[in-house]
Design an enzyme around this catalytic site. Structure first.
Site, PDB file in Angstrom:
ATOM      1  N   ARG A  68       0.822  -1.204   0.000  1.00 46.90           N
ATOM      2  CA  ARG A  68       0.000   0.000   0.000  1.00 46.90           C
ATOM      3  C   ARG A  68       0.863   1.263   0.000  1.00 46.90           C
ATOM      4  O   ARG A  68       0.719   2.127  -0.866  1.00 46.90           O
ATOM      5  CB  ARG A  68      -0.842  -0.048   1.272  1.00 46.90           C
ATOM      6  CG  ARG A  68      -2.015   0.833   1.356  1.00 46.90           C
ATOM      7  CD  ARG A  68      -2.793   0.450   2.621  1.00 46.90           C
ATOM      8  NE  ARG A  68      -3.147  -0.957   2.554  1.00 46.90           N
ATOM      9  CZ  ARG A  68      -4.288  -1.411   2.023  1.00 46.90           C
ATOM     10  NH1 ARG A  68      -5.174  -0.559   1.556  1.00 46.90           N
ATOM     11  NH2 ARG A  68      -4.543  -2.696   1.977  1.00 46.90           N
ATOM     12  N   THR A  69       1.762   1.361   0.962  1.00 38.95           N
ATOM     13  CA  THR A  69       2.600   2.564   1.073  1.00 38.95           C
ATOM     14  C   THR A  69       3.554   2.647  -0.110  1.00 38.95           C
ATOM     15  O   THR A  69       3.822   3.727  -0.639  1.00 38.95           O
ATOM     16  CB  THR A  69       3.364   2.552   2.411  1.00 38.95           C
ATOM     17  OG1 THR A  69       2.433   2.378   3.476  1.00 38.95           O
ATOM     18  CG2 THR A  69       4.111   3.846   2.620  1.00 38.95           C
ATOM     19  N   LYS A  97      26.941  -9.062   0.910  1.00 45.26           N
ATOM     20  CA  LYS A  97      27.390  -9.634   2.174  1.00 45.26           C
ATOM     21  C   LYS A  97      28.403  -8.746   2.870  1.00 45.26           C
ATOM     22  O   LYS A  97      29.405  -8.355   2.290  1.00 45.26           O
ATOM     23  CB  LYS A  97      28.014 -10.996   1.935  1.00 45.26           C
ATOM     24  CG  LYS A  97      26.999 -12.111   1.928  1.00 45.26           C
ATOM     25  CD  LYS A  97      27.718 -13.441   1.756  1.00 45.26           C
ATOM     26  CE  LYS A  97      26.810 -14.451   1.085  1.00 45.26           C
ATOM     27  NZ  LYS A  97      27.549 -15.580   0.555  1.00 45.26           N
ATOM     28  N   ARG A 118      11.365   2.401   4.074  1.00 39.25           N
ATOM     29  CA  ARG A 118      10.523   1.741   5.060  1.00 39.25           C
ATOM     30  C   ARG A 118      11.294   0.538   5.569  1.00 39.25           C
ATOM     31  O   ARG A 118      11.689  -0.329   4.784  1.00 39.25           O
ATOM     32  CB  ARG A 118       9.221   1.279   4.424  1.00 39.25           C
ATOM     33  CG  ARG A 118       8.257   0.673   5.437  1.00 39.25           C
ATOM     34  CD  ARG A 118       7.001   0.198   4.755  1.00 39.25           C
ATOM     35  NE  ARG A 118       6.051  -0.364   5.691  1.00 39.25           N
ATOM     36  CZ  ARG A 118       5.029   0.287   6.220  1.00 39.25           C
ATOM     37  NH1 ARG A 118       4.821   1.542   5.903  1.00 39.25           N
ATOM     38  NH2 ARG A 118       4.202  -0.307   7.056  1.00 39.25           N
ATOM     39  N   HIS A 151       5.634   6.866  11.310  1.00 42.07           N
ATOM     40  CA  HIS A 151       5.108   6.727   9.954  1.00 42.07           C
ATOM     41  C   HIS A 151       4.504   8.083   9.607  1.00 42.07           C
ATOM     42  O   HIS A 151       3.293   8.218   9.424  1.00 42.07           O
ATOM     43  CB  HIS A 151       4.052   5.631   9.934  1.00 42.07           C
ATOM     44  CG  HIS A 151       3.621   5.218   8.561  1.00 42.07           C
ATOM     45  ND1 HIS A 151       4.265   5.620   7.413  1.00 42.07           N
ATOM     46  CD2 HIS A 151       2.585   4.437   8.142  1.00 42.07           C
ATOM     47  CE1 HIS A 151       3.652   5.100   6.363  1.00 42.07           C
ATOM     48  NE2 HIS A 151       2.633   4.395   6.779  1.00 42.07           N
TER      49      HIS A 151
END
Lengths: 338, 338, 338
Positions: A68-69, A97, A118, A151
């Site tokens: 969604r975001t 790595k 995010r 958020h």
């Protein structure tokens, strides 16, 4: 050299946390969002928007998946002509790595003009912002959700949806706003509670089972700011007073031992039968995704604003990007001429 | 009909291996990259670049994941207005059960104008190029790393970073270049060693533990080309002589039985304490990602060029794309007028 | 308010199933596709196409992975300037725990102007279309393959490839078309069989082992429409009569207990040795991916049209998008002036 020291009040470079937004900023963003939406109503306006940042590139770094975001930001970038690269897989970075997370982020900053991130880790957006502020190639960071706490763009779109819904009734000032569901662990209702201090004469009504009551930190903050609040388990009794009800789902992803399933939440769901108790111009909101907190039949009621709220998120993110790249005046100016 | 037979010297269609680049090509690409970077400094220039190949589409076929190289190419395409499709998952192709790899590649060639490919398999880029050279729809291939051997665009960006860093000191010619770390298995240092034959009076210094010494094939090549080289395990003693030091990490992903962990590499790391021994205008490079071969505090030293080197990679890939599509003269010409 | 009731005959809003296309629509789409391909032959034409829908955004929702169809649609969107967001991972939606599929789709519709969807579930595209037809924000759906049954854009590109191959011989009307392979479970041959009713005097020849014969529902449909068909296991005997042969692979992904491996399919493969039996202007088609149904050496024969067929898919999808957004007349008109 960090610009923030000499930055005029109504500006920002990074978007890191809800607390950085005060009333002038919130009002400015809402005005800007409305102006952007006007452009988006016709082809010429959309092409104008798409020309504004056609020379910019963004990185959408989503190591914590969020369809969604992600989509909201991706489309916000596209609306402005910003080209995007994406990492949507939490395992992608493990391939590099042994590289530190800050080295990875600095790598991304080599290629793009803004990073939307995010992450599961709290505070990573802030660490990245601090790192970039020290380098020659300073790139703005937008926190699209980090850990349990922050958020900020969700909080902004919620504010916009409220302001917009109340536009002919004086905005958020003076309204009674209910919040229902898992108030203890819901990031959105907590942020919204925090931002209420920016508005005059607001009353809050918290509707939750005892296990999911609003936490003491937010309630203490409200008392400090002299914002009255009430706590109740009886939705029906308070529904007639509410100008808005913000409903959230039970955040059982934070359960340790399935404790949510032991809580009776049956009285904290909105159905068609409740609609008649509500004010005619009330506003029903939900950050989505929903489960059964709101019956799908409620969707057809004009007071149901959650789908619009979702779309508002995209427009608010467009507004944020234009402010970061300091082209917001182009939109406001062009809008005046309109 | 393959064009390569009638192709003027300073051109190329596919980019398959480091060996296809001679001095005129290398110089031309460096000049082009610098011209492109000038355009990228302002909005008008960026919009000019983005208009150049806005009618082209690329396929980024990365069945061997590489976030860094992927992003570099993706952004290079975007800078030129090229639209991209991507495969970044090694398992994606398995879904097309039973299809041959060459059929898959021919499928991709149906849709796009250029294929950038990074694969585990050595030689796949060359096989694809051969196949396409026989078909009606001939599509250029760029090898973005195939197997252990070839990663030609990395070699080109390394050359550019050296040339650019030495721009006021006569370029690479006449310089003493150190290479440190896992010289045995490091693809980048091996390619760079190979390309040195194109430059005059270069001296090489290999700094590595015995287990990771430069391989005999490269050393034989250097002797044939009369390029002097020294091998040492004592970084400190050679640091003052070096115009550049190119540091690589231990390539333990090629270990068979964890043999890397048995090698003492503690003397092959660069820290802040070594900086005073180095020339004032020396150049520190690293292909990234790094582990602990270079301490992060070194990043603040103006001689640390590895972050710039990474960004140069994007610009060099822009240059390569403009040469493939034969629009490089637009950039050089526009640059002259500037 | 659904527009379909008042929609002129030669238009459509959603693309859901093969059955919605009649002869005028098929002819219109073929004409449009040919016009689009003319533009795509030069830079100016490509830039014209890319300007047509530069204000639109698409969602490619591919929870059933399909590299080929995904790439075809992605590039079709790019050709028209449509910006895309993608979901290519069947597990992505599971992250939105507890959200209904229709809520997810409505979320996507918040951000974009058209949704292209490929799903394992049959009928999901139709449910989504029904939902959107009831909402304020009605977004067209293109079915890019749902379950076993429908893949309408594949059927359209097959029709176009036939029409185009027969353009100097009166089109599909009057032709004898062979279909070979797994006719029982092949979605493409079944759709094509269905669409044949739109053409005059077509004869069909089904070439399959007994286990994979065309199903009775299609054969019944053909008898109803008075379309003659023959069934045979002897490819060689019918090859000289065929104007086209459409070959499909064995669809063993639908096997329950590996039953395909027990069927002798050795006589249902086309090799170079068969080419001399075929008409000089015959057409060899395959929906791809192929296994060994067609030997790669056949690719060099001018009658092999399957690679072109694949590329036609992209152009047909461009045509479909221009019809959905009602800009097809721009293309046809500009083409007339050409």
């Amino acid at each position: 050299m960090p610009e923030s020291s000499s930055r005029p009040e109504n500006e920002f470079f990074h978007v890191l946390k809800t607390q950085q937004f005060d009333r002038p900023l919130l009002d400015g963003l809402c005005e800007l969002t409305t102006a952007i939406r006007k452009f988006a109503k016709h082809k010429e306006g959309l092409l104008f928007l798409r020309s504004l940042l056609a020379h910019k590139r963004a990185m959408l770094y989503f190591t914590q998946p969020s369809t969604r975001t992600f989509l909201s930001f991706n489309n916000a970038c596209q609306i402005l002509g910003i080209q995007t690269s994406e990492i949507r897989d939490s395992s992608t970075s493990s391939e590099i790595k042994g590289e530190s997370l800050l080295d990875s982020l600095r790598t991304f900053s080599s290629y793009v003009d803004v990073i939307v991130m995010r992450t599961k880790e709290s505070g990573l957006a802030e660490s990245a912002a601090k790192l970039f502020d020290r380098t020659h190639r300073r790139v703005p960071i937008i926190n699209a959700g980090s850990g349990k706490d922050q958020h900020p763009t969700q909080a902004l779109l919620d504010i916009y949806t409220l302001e917009r819904s109340f536009q002919h009734r004086g905005g958020i000032d003076g309204k009674t706003i209910g919040m229902m569901g898992d108030l203890k662990r819901g990031r959105t209702v907590r942020s919204l509670g925090y931002l209420m201090k920016n508005y005059q004469d607001v009353k809050l009504v918290f509707i939750a089972p005892p296990a999911f009551r609003m936490e003491e930190d937010i309630k203490g903050h409200l008392r400090e700011c002299n914002i009255p609040y009430v706590e109740t388990e009886d939705m029906q009794s308070v529904l007639p007073e509410l100008d808005a009800i913000y409903i959230t789902r039970i955040q059982d992803e934070h359960d340790i031992a399935g404790e949510s399933s032991k809580v009776d939440t049956s009285q904290f769901k909105l159905g068609v039968k409740h609609l008649s108790s509500m004010k005619k111009d009330a506003v029903i909101m939900h950050p989505l995704p929903r489960r059964d907190e709101i019956h799908p039949d409620v969707d057809d009621d004009p007071r149901a604003k959650y789908w619009r709220q979702e779309r508002n998120g995209m427009w608010m993110r467009v507004a944020i990007l234009t402010k970061i790249f300091k082209i917001d005046h182009h939109i406001l100016h062009a809008n005046l001429l309109d």
